[in-house]
Design a protein around this motif. Structure first.
Motif, short mmCIF file in Angstrom:
data_model
loop_
_atom_site.label_atom_id
_atom_site.label_comp_id
_atom_site.label_asym_id
_atom_site.label_seq_id
_atom_site.Cartn_x
_atom_site.Cartn_y
_atom_site.Cartn_z
N GLU A 1 68.47 18.20 72.12
CA GLU A 1 68.98 19.74 71.60
C GLU A 1 67.92 20.58 71.61
OE1 GLU A 1 72.05 20.50 71.22
OE2 GLU A 1 73.07 18.47 71.15
N THR A 2 66.70 20.22 71.19
CA THR A 2 65.46 21.27 71.03
C THR A 2 64.37 20.77 72.15
OG1 THR A 2 66.14 21.33 68.68
CG2 THR A 2 64.01 22.19 69.44
N VAL A 3 64.10 21.22 73.11
CA VAL A 3 63.10 21.00 74.08
C VAL A 3 61.64 21.19 73.75
CG1 VAL A 3 62.33 20.89 76.50
CG2 VAL A 3 64.99 21.17 75.91
N SER A 4 61.47 22.18 73.12
CA SER A 4 60.33 22.58 72.56
C SER A 4 59.60 21.97 71.64
CB SER A 4 60.34 24.17 71.80
OG SER A 4 61.03 24.21 70.79
N SER A 5 60.28 21.26 70.64
CA SER A 5 59.44 20.31 69.67
C SER A 5 58.96 18.95 70.59
CB SER A 5 60.17 20.04 68.58
OG SER A 5 61.54 19.81 68.70
N ALA A 6 59.70 18.68 71.61
CA ALA A 6 59.50 17.47 72.24
C ALA A 6 58.45 17.90 73.31
CB ALA A 6 60.30 17.11 73.22
N VAL A 7 58.29 18.88 73.74
CA VAL A 7 56.97 19.41 74.63
C VAL A 7 55.74 19.68 73.68
CG1 VAL A 7 56.35 21.50 75.98
CG2 VAL A 7 58.46 20.53 76.31
N ALA A 8 56.17 20.06 72.45
CA ALA A 8 54.76 20.58 71.60
C ALA A 8 54.34 19.09 71.15
CB ALA A 8 55.32 20.97 70.32
N GLU A 9 55.04 17.85 71.12
CA GLU A 9 54.58 16.61 70.81
C GLU A 9 53.95 15.93 71.85
OE1 GLU A 9 54.56 15.93 67.94
OE2 GLU A 9 55.29 14.08 67.79
N LEU A 10 54.26 16.27 73.22
CA LEU A 10 53.64 15.85 74.24
C LEU A 10 52.18 16.56 74.36
CD1 LEU A 10 53.34 14.96 77.33
CD2 LEU A 10 54.68 16.83 78.00
N ALA A 11 52.18 17.92 74.07
CA ALA A 11 50.96 18.52 74.14
C ALA A 11 50.03 17.94 73.06
CB ALA A 11 51.16 20.00 73.93
N ARG A 12 50.57 17.83 71.94
CA ARG A 12 49.68 16.89 70.98
C ARG A 12 48.90 15.71 71.17
NH1 ARG A 12 50.34 13.26 67.01
NH2 ARG A 12 52.59 12.74 67.61
N VAL A 13 49.81 14.74 71.92
CA VAL A 13 49.17 13.58 72.08
C VAL A 13 48.21 13.36 73.16
CG1 VAL A 13 51.22 12.38 70.75
CG2 VAL A 13 51.17 12.79 73.28
N LEU A 14 48.45 14.41 74.24
CA LEU A 14 47.55 14.23 75.12
C LEU A 14 46.17 14.75 74.80
CD1 LEU A 14 49.18 16.22 78.18
CD2 LEU A 14 48.95 13.71 78.22
N ARG A 15 45.37 13.95 75.25
CA ARG A 15 43.79 14.34 75.25
C ARG A 15 43.42 15.32 76.16
NH1 ARG A 15 41.20 13.61 80.05
NH2 ARG A 15 41.40 11.90 81.27
N PRO A 16 42.51 16.24 75.56
CA PRO A 16 41.97 17.51 76.38
C PRO A 16 41.63 17.15 77.70
CG PRO A 16 41.13 17.71 74.36
CD PRO A 16 41.73 16.33 74.38
N GLY A 17 42.16 17.71 78.85
CA GLY A 17 41.89 17.39 80.14
C GLY A 17 42.97 16.27 80.72
N GLY A 18 43.76 15.71 79.91
CA GLY A 18 44.93 14.84 80.26
C GLY A 18 46.07 15.41 80.95
N SER A 19 46.90 14.88 81.46
CA SER A 19 47.89 15.31 82.44
C SER A 19 49.11 14.53 82.20
CB SER A 19 47.44 15.20 83.91
OG SER A 19 47.16 13.86 84.14
N ALA A 20 50.32 15.29 82.60
CA ALA A 20 51.49 14.72 82.35
C ALA A 20 52.47 15.02 83.46
CB ALA A 20 52.19 14.91 81.10
N VAL A 21 53.55 14.27 83.91
CA VAL A 21 54.64 14.93 84.68
C VAL A 21 55.85 14.82 83.59
CG1 VAL A 21 55.96 14.43 86.75
CG2 VAL A 21 53.77 13.90 86.71
N VAL A 22 56.52 15.87 83.71
CA VAL A 22 57.91 16.19 83.33
C VAL A 22 58.78 16.58 84.24
CG1 VAL A 22 59.36 17.47 81.51
CG2 VAL A 22 56.62 17.28 80.97
N CYS A 23 59.97 15.70 84.35
CA CYS A 23 60.63 15.84 85.62
C CYS A 23 62.23 15.98 85.05
CB CYS A 23 60.81 14.62 86.37
SG CYS A 23 61.64 14.67 87.93
N ASP A 24 62.84 16.99 85.23
CA ASP A 24 64.35 16.98 84.75
C ASP A 24 65.26 17.81 85.94
OD1 ASP A 24 64.69 16.34 81.95
OD2 ASP A 24 62.65 17.50 81.97
N ALA A 25 66.70 17.48 85.90
CA ALA A 25 67.31 18.21 86.94
C ALA A 25 67.82 19.54 86.38
CB ALA A 25 68.57 17.35 86.88
N ASP A 26 68.30 20.03 87.53
CA ASP A 26 69.16 21.29 87.32
C ASP A 26 70.38 21.07 88.07
OD1 ASP A 26 70.37 23.80 87.40
OD2 ASP A 26 68.72 24.98 87.59
N PHE A 27 71.40 21.00 87.29
CA PHE A 27 72.76 20.46 87.84
C PHE A 27 73.47 21.50 88.78
CE2 PHE A 27 73.63 16.04 86.59
CZ PHE A 27 72.87 15.83 85.62
#
Ligand SMILES: C[S@@+](CC[C@H](N)C(=O)[O-])C[C@H]1O[C@@H](n2cnc3c(N)ncnc32)[C@H](O)[C@@H]1O
Length: 264
Positions: free
Chosen positions: A120-146
């Motif tokens: 329902e709320t994407v921004s809080s999950a993205v904030a959590e992702l940013a919180r747990v990554l170390r500085p310089g760390g990377s991530a892949v977020v993949c979602d569809a557009d139906f």
């Protein structure tokens, strides 16, 4: 897919069958290629599902590394535990993408593939992702557009009606084309966006189109907006089209490669 969070065992197995398809394996390979986990890395798999994702990343990070798979669904976690049992570098546990049970700046890399579109709320999950990554760390977020779904049918009006109703199966059916500002807002840099397009010209059991057809039929049985009869008629259109050799299905998921800057 996975429109509900509370999978029972049968639904989790059904989802697992989708993740066995060549298209799903190819997407995981693309995501791993973008993320490029190194031996020894600590990687978080957010919404790890039936465990293919943490298991395969586990092979990449080797015995010196660690992969932590997190999912909300107990049924999914049971499948993930089974799948990763022989990999000591992989652990899986229950947790919510919006409140990760992970320390600040403790992971080198993370993946969230087809998870945020169900929130329902994407921004809080993205904030959590940013919180747990170390500085310089990377991530892949993949979602569809139906809206990227091109699915030929001998009855285009019925197809359009069914797909419009199916949009309600998740809270964020357009997220794939709307992620960049949300990621930047959390302080992440968006380095690359790669499309992962699945094209099927057959409606056979190992195709994504076949599984999505079944998923939509099941969804319709529980949701008045389509209705069981209309969904059956829609699926029959697709089966007849397959017999005529005219199947065409194309669907794009967007994979965002992001980094947490070293100094924020
Ligand atoms: C479509 S599956 C993707 C599985 C895996 N990422 C992959 O690509 O192989 C989505 C998964 O996200 C999980 N999920 C959905 N909402 C979640 C949340 N808020 N927190 C954690 N997991 C969640 C579901 O239980 C499901 O296992």
């Amino acid at each position: 897919m996975g429109g509900t969070l509370d999978y029972d065992e049968a639904e989790a197995r059904q989802e697992e069958a989708i993740y066995r398809t060549p298209a799903a394996a190819a997407r995981r390979e693309r995501v791993r290629g973008l993320l490029a986990p190194e031996p020894g890395d600590t990687v978080l798999s957010i919404g790890c599902g039936p465990g293919f994702e943490p298991a395969e990343i586990g092979w990449a990070v080797g015995n010196e590394g660690h992969v932590h798979g997190i999912d909300r669904s107990q049924a999914m976690l049971e499948l993930a535990r089974e799948r990763c049992a022989s990999l000591p570098q992989v652990t899986v546990s229950q947790g919510d993408a919006g409140d990760l049970p992970v320390a600040d700046e403790s992971v080198d890399a993370a993946v969230a593939v087809q998870v945020f579109e169900y929130l329902e709320t994407v921004s809080s999950a993205v904030a959590e992702l940013a919180r747990v990554l170390r500085p310089g760390g990377s991530a892949v977020v993949c979602d569809a557009d139906f809206a990227s779904l091109v699915w030929r049918s001998p009855n285009p009006e019925r197809m359009a009606r069914v797909l419009r109703a199916f949009d309600d199966h998740c809270p964020q059916p357009r997220l794939g084309s709307r992620l960049a500002p949300v990621l930047r807002e959390a302080g992440l840099t968006v380095d690359r966006v790669e499309p992962n397009t699945i094209v099927n010209t057959r409606l056979e059991e190992e195709t994504f189109a076949y599984h999505l057809m079944q998923f939509i039929e099941d969804y319709a049985a529980d949701h008045g907006a389509i209705g069981r009869m209309a969904a059956q008629a829609w699926a029959n259109d697709l089966r007849e089209q397959e017999v005529a050799g005219e199947t065409f299905f194309s669907f794009t998921q967007y994979c965002y490669f992001v980094r947490k800057p070293v100094s924020r």
